[in-house]
Write an enzyme that holds these catalytic residues in place. Structure first.
Site, PDB file in Angstrom:
ATOM      1  N   LYS A  96       0.865  -0.895   0.082  1.00 19.35           N
ATOM      2  CA  LYS A  96      -0.115   0.130  -0.060  1.00 19.35           C
ATOM      3  C   LYS A  96       0.886   1.186   0.067  1.00 19.35           C
ATOM      4  O   LYS A  96       1.880   1.192   0.229  1.00 19.35           O
ATOM      5  CB  LYS A  96      -0.937  -0.179   1.346  1.00 19.35           C
ATOM      6  CG  LYS A  96      -1.954  -0.981   1.312  1.00 19.35           C
ATOM      7  CD  LYS A  96      -2.954  -0.922   2.411  1.00 19.35           C
ATOM      8  CE  LYS A  96      -3.606   0.282   2.656  1.00 19.35           C
ATOM      9  NZ  LYS A  96      -3.715   0.890   1.535  1.00 19.35           N
ATOM     10  N   GLY A  98       0.358   3.774  -2.585  1.00 23.40           N
ATOM     11  CA  GLY A  98       0.572   4.245  -3.850  1.00 23.40           C
ATOM     12  C   GLY A  98       0.088   5.776  -3.727  1.00 23.40           C
ATOM     13  O   GLY A  98       0.342   6.639  -4.479  1.00 23.40           O
ATOM     14  N   GLU A 105      -2.628   4.774   7.377  1.00 18.45           N
ATOM     15  CA  GLU A 105      -3.479   3.613   6.933  1.00 18.45           C
ATOM     16  C   GLU A 105      -2.914   2.470   7.718  1.00 18.45           C
ATOM     17  O   GLU A 105      -3.646   1.595   8.168  1.00 18.45           O
ATOM     18  CB  GLU A 105      -3.177   3.335   5.530  1.00 18.45           C
ATOM     19  CG  GLU A 105      -3.735   4.101   4.400  1.00 18.45           C
ATOM     20  CD  GLU A 105      -3.418   3.993   3.046  1.00 18.45           C
ATOM     21  OE1 GLU A 105      -4.242   4.584   2.293  1.00 18.45           O
ATOM     22  OE2 GLU A 105      -2.530   3.333   2.763  1.00 18.45           O
TER      23      GLU A 105
HETATM   24  C1  5RP Z   1      -3.158   4.829  -0.596  1.00 15.43           C
HETATM   25  C2  5RP Z   1      -3.249   3.270  -0.855  1.00 15.43           C
HETATM   26  C3  5RP Z   1      -4.286   2.962  -1.910  1.00 15.43           C
HETATM   27  O1  5RP Z   1      -5.334   1.901  -1.092  1.00 15.43           O
HETATM   28  C4  5RP Z   1      -3.664   2.052  -3.037  1.00 15.43           C
HETATM   29  O2  5RP Z   1      -2.774   3.173  -3.584  1.00 15.43           O
HETATM   30  C5  5RP Z   1      -4.878   1.756  -3.926  1.00 15.43           C
HETATM   31  O3  5RP Z   1      -5.495   3.159  -4.536  1.00 15.43           O
HETATM   32  P1  5RP Z   1      -6.420   2.691  -5.503  1.00 15.43           P
HETATM   33  O4  5RP Z   1      -7.698   2.373  -4.707  1.00 15.43           O
HETATM   34  O5  5RP Z   1      -6.669   4.056  -6.182  1.00 15.43           O
HETATM   35  O6  5RP Z   1      -6.159   1.527  -6.646  1.00 15.43           O
HETATM   36  O7  5RP Z   1      -2.595   2.672  -0.431  1.00 15.43           O
HETATM   37  O8  5RP Z   1      -2.156   5.102   0.123  1.00 15.43           O
END
Ligand code: 5RP
Length: 223
Positions: A96, A98, A105
């Site tokens: 996680k 991204g 989180e």
């Molecule tokens: C944010 C995260 C998100 O959960 C992860 O990037 C997935 O994102 P998306 O639902 O846009 O695919 O970890 O920090």
């Protein structure tokens, strides 16, 4: 993002609403899959006591909906945390971060009784690591941590122009072979200057709702 992928996100987002209960305080993650859930949250707004949010972005959306956003320090019991992932294994270990919200989180995931991960099927992998592993670092330690991540076999890339909600930087680590996610999570967390690594292996998700062309597939973590 393709319309098909967006549709799968809406599908798992709707399935996640099944975990809501009257009077509940809900943990809310960050990202487009979570946003797809927030888009469907309106009927639940008067029924929720509030939410604990993992990012300024999700906080803004929750407030716009009229959901009280609570400080985790004021919350004794957090039954359910709902969040997306960049990658997940069948064992529900995740990458996680991204969206750069990995630290908050991980805190909310640690506090929650049940972590429900919602993702489209493109996120399911046999081994984590195709998605570059996000690492939140204290800005002055960025190069120090980057050198150590290189020694560990990774190729850290500074996510330029991004400052986390905590005022820190992100290194995205490419080419890391993540054979033992629990060990790598611990090793990276031990590096001085690291705030959090975006590996959720020590505290994986409990339930994965996966959006597939055939519908929502539910995978429960085997304990
Ligand atoms: C944010 C995260 C998100 O959960 C992860 O990037 C997935 O994102 P998306 O639902 O846009 O695919 O970890 O920090």
């Amino acid at each position: 993002m393709s319309e098909q992928q967006q549709q799968l996100k809406r599908l798992v987002a709707a399935a996640a609403l099944e975990y809501l209960r009257d009077g509940m305080i809900l943990g809310i993650g960050t990202g487009s899959t979570v946003n797809a859930m927030l888009d469907q949250l309106v009927p639940w707004v008067p029924r929720l006591k509030g939410a604990v949010s993992s990012s300024d972005a999700s906080t803004s959306r929750l407030r716009a909906l009229g959901v009280p956003v609570l400080d985790l320090n004021e919350v004794d019991d957090l039954d359910v945390y709902i969040d997306g992932a960049d990658e997940t294994t069948h064992q529900l270990q995740l990458i996680k971060g991204g969206g750069a919200a990995l630290t908050r989180e991980k805190i909310i995931a640690a506090a929650a009784t049940t972590f429900v991960c919602i993702a489209d099927e493109s996120k399911l992998v046999v081994q984590l690591g195709r998605f570059p592993l996000p690492v939140e670092v204290i800005p002055m330690a960025r190069q120090l941590v980057a050198r150590q991540l290189t020694e560990m076999g990774g190729r850290p890339v500074f996510r330029a122009g991004v400052t986390t909600d905590n005022g820190n930087h992100i290194l995205d680590v490419h080419d890391l072979v993540i054979k033992d996610p629990v060990a790598i999570e611990s090793d990276i967390n031990q590096l001085t200057g690291v705030v959090t690594v975006g590996l959720f292996a020590r505290r994986p998700a409990d339930v994965l709702l996966l959006g597939t062309a055939a519908g929502v597939r539910r995978i429960d973590r085997v304990t």
